[in-house]
Write a protein that holds these residues in place. Structure first.
Motif, PDB file in Angstrom:
ATOM      1  N   GLU A 176      44.294  63.068  -6.334  1.00 50.18           N
ATOM      2  CA  GLU A 176      43.269  63.256  -5.296  1.00 50.18           C
ATOM      3  C   GLU A 176      43.935  63.704  -3.998  1.00 50.18           C
ATOM      4  O   GLU A 176      44.897  63.105  -3.535  1.00 50.18           O
ATOM      5  N   GLY A 177      43.433  64.817  -3.436  1.00 48.21           N
ATOM      6  CA  GLY A 177      43.914  65.304  -2.154  1.00 48.21           C
ATOM      7  C   GLY A 177      45.181  66.134  -2.185  1.00 48.21           C
ATOM      8  O   GLY A 177      45.673  66.531  -1.128  1.00 48.21           O
ATOM      9  N   ASP A 178      45.727  66.444  -3.374  1.00 47.66           N
ATOM     10  CA  ASP A 178      46.977  67.210  -3.421  1.00 47.66           C
ATOM     11  C   ASP A 178      46.775  68.706  -3.204  1.00 47.66           C
ATOM     12  O   ASP A 178      47.730  69.458  -3.033  1.00 47.66           O
ATOM     13  N   GLY A 179      45.530  69.176  -3.207  1.00 50.50           N
ATOM     14  CA  GLY A 179      45.255  70.595  -2.959  1.00 50.50           C
ATOM     15  C   GLY A 179      45.603  71.514  -4.107  1.00 50.50           C
ATOM     16  O   GLY A 179      45.640  72.725  -3.941  1.00 50.50           O
ATOM     17  N   ALA A 180      45.852  70.958  -5.292  1.00 52.19           N
ATOM     18  CA  ALA A 180      46.239  71.780  -6.443  1.00 52.19           C
ATOM     19  C   ALA A 180      45.088  71.902  -7.436  1.00 52.19           C
ATOM     20  O   ALA A 180      44.277  70.992  -7.575  1.00 52.19           O
ATOM     21  N   SER A 181      45.050  73.028  -8.127  1.00 53.02           N
ATOM     22  CA  SER A 181      44.115  73.219  -9.231  1.00 53.02           C
ATOM     23  C   SER A 181      44.758  72.613 -10.474  1.00 53.02           C
ATOM     24  O   SER A 181      45.932  72.872 -10.756  1.00 53.02           O
ATOM     25  N   PRO A 182      44.018  71.814 -11.237  1.00 58.02           N
ATOM     26  CA  PRO A 182      44.610  71.208 -12.433  1.00 58.02           C
ATOM     27  C   PRO A 182      44.817  72.247 -13.534  1.00 58.02           C
ATOM     28  O   PRO A 182      43.972  73.104 -13.749  1.00 58.02           O
ATOM     29  N   ARG A 183      45.948  72.147 -14.201  1.00 52.69           N
ATOM     30  CA  ARG A 183      46.194  73.019 -15.348  1.00 52.69           C
ATOM     31  C   ARG A 183      45.569  72.388 -16.578  1.00 52.69           C
ATOM     32  O   ARG A 183      45.505  71.175 -16.689  1.00 52.69           O
ATOM     33  N   GLY A 184      45.093  73.217 -17.466  1.00 52.26           N
ATOM     34  CA  GLY A 184      44.510  72.719 -18.705  1.00 52.26           C
ATOM     35  C   GLY A 184      43.369  73.599 -19.169  1.00 52.26           C
ATOM     36  O   GLY A 184      43.116  74.666 -18.612  1.00 52.26           O
ATOM     37  N   ARG A 185      42.683  73.124 -20.190  1.00 47.55           N
ATOM     38  CA  ARG A 185      41.536  73.831 -20.785  1.00 47.55           C
ATOM     39  C   ARG A 185      40.319  72.943 -20.558  1.00 47.55           C
ATOM     40  O   ARG A 185      40.310  71.794 -20.992  1.00 47.55           O
ATOM     41  N   PHE A 186      39.309  73.499 -19.873  1.00 48.48           N
ATOM     42  CA  PHE A 186      38.176  72.700 -19.444  1.00 48.48           C
ATOM     43  C   PHE A 186      36.854  73.277 -19.941  1.00 48.48           C
ATOM     44  O   PHE A 186      36.632  74.476 -19.897  1.00 48.48           O
ATOM     45  N   ARG A 187      35.994  72.373 -20.375  1.00 45.60           N
ATOM     46  CA  ARG A 187      34.634  72.708 -20.761  1.00 45.60           C
ATOM     47  C   ARG A 187      33.827  72.953 -19.484  1.00 45.60           C
ATOM     48  O   ARG A 187      34.114  72.377 -18.435  1.00 45.60           O
ATOM     49  N   LEU A 188      32.832  73.815 -19.555  1.00 46.53           N
ATOM     50  CA  LEU A 188      31.923  74.031 -18.432  1.00 46.53           C
ATOM     51  C   LEU A 188      30.727  73.123 -18.672  1.00 46.53           C
ATOM     52  O   LEU A 188      29.913  73.381 -19.550  1.00 46.53           O
ATOM     53  N   ARG A 189      30.630  72.043 -17.920  1.00 44.05           N
ATOM     54  CA  ARG A 189      29.607  71.017 -18.186  1.00 44.05           C
ATOM     55  C   ARG A 189      28.207  71.495 -17.852  1.00 44.05           C
ATOM     56  O   ARG A 189      27.320  71.453 -18.661  1.00 44.05           O
ATOM     57  N   ALA A 190      27.988  71.846 -16.611  1.00 45.01           N
ATOM     58  CA  ALA A 190      26.676  72.234 -16.098  1.00 45.01           C
ATOM     59  C   ALA A 190      26.918  72.756 -14.694  1.00 45.01           C
ATOM     60  O   ALA A 190      28.050  72.792 -14.226  1.00 45.01           O
ATOM     61  N   GLY A 191      25.854  73.131 -14.012  1.00 49.79           N
ATOM     62  CA  GLY A 191      26.047  73.668 -12.676  1.00 49.79           C
ATOM     63  C   GLY A 191      24.890  73.387 -11.752  1.00 49.79           C
ATOM     64  O   GLY A 191      23.894  72.748 -12.120  1.00 49.79           O
ATOM     65  N   PHE A 192      25.064  73.879 -10.541  1.00 47.50           N
ATOM     66  CA  PHE A 192      24.097  73.714  -9.461  1.00 47.50           C
ATOM     67  C   PHE A 192      23.972  75.036  -8.725  1.00 47.50           C
ATOM     68  O   PHE A 192      24.921  75.818  -8.685  1.00 47.50           O
ATOM     69  N   TYR A 193      22.819  75.267  -8.135  1.00 47.78           N
ATOM     70  CA  TYR A 193      22.643  76.460  -7.312  1.00 47.78           C
ATOM     71  C   TYR A 193      21.778  76.099  -6.109  1.00 47.78           C
ATOM     72  O   TYR A 193      20.986  75.160  -6.159  1.00 47.78           O
TER      73      TYR A 193
END
Length: 177
Positions: A45-62
């Motif tokens: 938390e707060g490190d300013g980095a994007s996590p590496r890995g493979r991620f599912r796209l759960r849902a979204g907001f607009y």
């Protein structure tokens, strides 16, 4: 004509600036912003980095007052409301989950923003099950700031690129950072 859902999106960081990259979606390549400290395998938390890995796209907001009608996509999308927030406080039991605002005594990301970066937001399923406190929260695919300014750990695209991409995204799409 029916469009096929993209199975995989890949993000490659640039060599000279780890906070910038390219998102590759089939034959299409678009520039993107990444976390201000680049990418990491061990997200905090707060490190300013994007996590590496493979991620599912759960849902979204607009944000309907900025975008109008619900964007076309195979993902579940719901409108953002002025009281929507996302808990980024590792001490709170609702850590890395949507919460209503105000939330006195709790650190939370405001989803209803005037800078337009959350006009379109996709939850990347990072640290969402099981949720590990302090391992990072609110990791999204969202609209980039002008000039692709770095994010706090998200992946950000120009709004037109994100809207075009949304049409080809579905629940089976994965994002590889």
């Amino acid at each position: 004509m029916k469009r096929t859902t993209l199975p995989l999106l890949r993000v490659r960081a640039t060599v000279l600036d780890p906070s910038r990259g390219t998102l590759i979606a089939g034959p299409v390549q678009v520039p993107c912003a990444l976390g201000k400290t680049g990418r990491t395998w061990v997200k905090r938390e707060g490190d300013g980095a994007s996590p590496r890995g493979r991620f599912r796209l759960r849902a979204g907001f607009y944000r309907p007052d900025h975008l109008g009608a619900r964007p076309r996509t195979g993902l579940a999308l719901r409108p953002i409301r002025p009281r929507d927030g996302w808990c980024d406080d590792p001490r709170d039991r609702r850590y890395n989950r949507p919460i209503p605002l105000p939330a006195p005594g709790v650190s939370a990301e405001r989803m209803w923003r005037e800078d337009a970066v959350y006009d379109l937001v996709i939850d990347l399923d990072y640290n969402r099950g099981p949720i590990r406190r302090g391992r990072g929260s609110a990791i999204f695919l969202h609209v980039a700031r002008p000039g692709f300014a770095p994010t706090e750990g998200c992946v950000a695209l120009r709004r037109p690129d994100l809207r075009r991409l949304l049409i080809r995204l579905g629940p089976k799409t994965r994002l590889l950072i």
